[in-house]
Scaffold this active site. Structure first.
Site, mmCIF file in Angstrom:
data_model
loop_
_atom_site.group_PDB
_atom_site.id
_atom_site.type_symbol
_atom_site.label_atom_id
_atom_site.label_comp_id
_atom_site.label_asym_id
_atom_site.label_seq_id
_atom_site.Cartn_x
_atom_site.Cartn_y
_atom_site.Cartn_z
ATOM 1 N N LYS A 90 36.337 56.669 44.678
ATOM 2 C CA LYS A 90 36.310 57.805 43.753
ATOM 3 C C LYS A 90 34.957 58.514 43.702
ATOM 4 O O LYS A 90 34.897 59.723 43.484
ATOM 5 C CB LYS A 90 36.700 57.346 42.347
ATOM 6 N N GLU A 112 40.207 63.249 34.085
ATOM 7 C CA GLU A 112 41.260 62.330 33.672
ATOM 8 C C GLU A 112 41.042 61.022 34.417
ATOM 9 O O GLU A 112 40.403 61.006 35.465
ATOM 10 C CB GLU A 112 42.639 62.912 33.992
ATOM 11 N N SER A 380 40.612 50.446 48.912
ATOM 12 C CA SER A 380 40.097 51.597 48.163
ATOM 13 C C SER A 380 39.189 51.208 47.005
ATOM 14 O O SER A 380 38.369 52.011 46.552
ATOM 15 C CB SER A 380 41.262 52.439 47.642
#
Length: 398
Positions: A90, A112, A380
């Site tokens: 991210k 969000e 991830s």
């Protein structure tokens, strides 16, 4: 040659576009006009790549998983996005978007988050760039991802629990868009995935494409060619998957395999397998495949993984699935848990629950692999945030 990239109108095949309230039209058009000139500028690239190197810790390793390779009869490489600063992919996107926000003169950030990883990444870059930050998070996710909530607060972000709907990622996204509608002039919305109105899916994919850019030269270095036989990733909204496949999307030599959240089974009411069972609709500004009733009401998704608990999938992946370019496999909760414990025991890596959905595809794919097949699978995120869930499952799967 057929291309699966976005067209000039923001569509991937029939998916994508920009379906937005009038109040946001000017803001989104402004972003549409500016994002590519900014991203492609030498100034942006120099600053972005310096931060990825010195702050995030890139390149992330491409690790040959010897014991897992032996188990699944292939040459398995893990792309270790879990080793980035803040613990997931991210941060690649959050750093890029806040640089764009600054260059566009925005002074406030909203975001969000589901699992909390994007919220933490956004709070991190806001602390770094000295910008106020509000993160919307479903009240249920606030409970099940408590460590990430505390990290965001420690970083100086305001965490706003959303009590509407089923109190998860969809509802957090809706609330963030409402905030953006109320403050369009000074606020930049850092969307965490390849969802939302154009240009967000393309912008996020471009910022995450550092993943496949590195895979190319890392494979060249390790095996003497710059492409794998299979690329595998988990997919919710789809940002880590988009980054993993970006530079291979039109290379038909590479088979794309995506794992979405099956929950308790895609044939049950408790699932988030929107590409498998969804129908075409519009949510959060984009035409995608959605879990919805016949009259277009959203069916609340379910997954053990907060980051995959979304009723749709980004337009990039909807198109790849519809065109047959990507194989999409719904992975159930118990399969993901089993895969997490397997990687932990065989390779000493505790993956995030989201990443475990990618790992859980390996048993399903084993019959297709040959010993010479090179498989790259993106881990991830890391599993620190999911320890409570793992500890509860330990007796059954550990």
């Amino acid at each position: 040659m057929k291309s699966y990239q976005v067209d000039e109108n923001g569509f991937y095949g029939r998916f994508g576009g920009s379906y937005i309230p009038e109040i946001l039209y000017k803001t989104v058009e402004n972003l549409k006009e500016n994002y590519l000139p900014i991203i492609e500028s030498e100034e942006f690239q120099a600053e972005y790549r310096q931060l990825l190197r010195d702050y995030v810790g890139r390149p992330s390793p491409l690790y040959y998983a010897k014991r897992m390779s032996e188990r699944y009869g292939c040459k398995l490489f893990l792309k270790r996005e879990d080793l980035n600063h803040t613990g997931a992919h991210k941060i690649n996107n959050a750093i890029g978007q806040i640089l764009i926000a600054k260059k566009m003169g925005k002074t406030r950030i909203v975001a969000e988050t589901g699992a909390g990883q994007h919220g933490v990444a956004t709070a991190t870059v806001c602390a770094l760039m000295d910008m106020p930050c509000r993160v919307y998070m479903g009240a249920l996710d606030v409970q099940r991802q408590r460590p990430n909530v505390e990290r965001m607060k420690m970083l100086g972000a305001e965490v706003f629990p959303v009590e509407s709907g089923n109190k998860t990622l969809k509802d957090a996204t809706s609330e963030a868009i409402r905030d953006w509608c109320c403050h369009p002039s000074d606020t930049f919305y850092i969307i965490g995935s390849t969802v939302g109105p154009h240009p967000y899916p393309d912008m996020v994919a471009r910022l995450q494409s550092i993943i496949s850019e590195e895979i190319k030269w890392q494979l060249q270095d390790k095996i003497g060619r710059d492409y794998p036989d299979y690329l595998m990733a988990c997919v919710g909204g789809g940002s880590n998957a988009a980054g993993t496949i970006y530079h291979y999307i039109d290379d038909e030599r590479v088979k794309l395999v995506l794992g979405e959240a099956g929950g308790l089974g895609y044939e049950t009411a408790k699932t988030a397998a929107s590409m498998t069972i969804g129908t075409v609709g519009i949510l959060h500004g984009s035409r995608i495949k959605l879990m919805q009733t016949e009259d277009g009401q959203i069916i609340e998704p379910y997954s053990i993984s907060a980051g995959l608990d979304y009723p749709g999938t980004g337009p990039i992946h909807c198109n790849l699935h519809e065109q047959g370019r990507a194989m999409v496999i719904p992975i159930n909760d118990d399969e993901a848990l089993r895969a997490a414990f397997e990687l932990t025991r065989l390779e000493g890596i505790i993956p995030a629950l989201e990443s475990s959905h990618a790992l859980a595809m390996l048993p399903r794919m084993k019959h297709l692999f040959s010993p010479d097949d090179v498989v790259v699978l993106t881990v991830s995120g890391r599993g620190d945030k999911d320890m409570e869930t793992y500890l509860k499952a330990f007796k059954q799967f550990g």
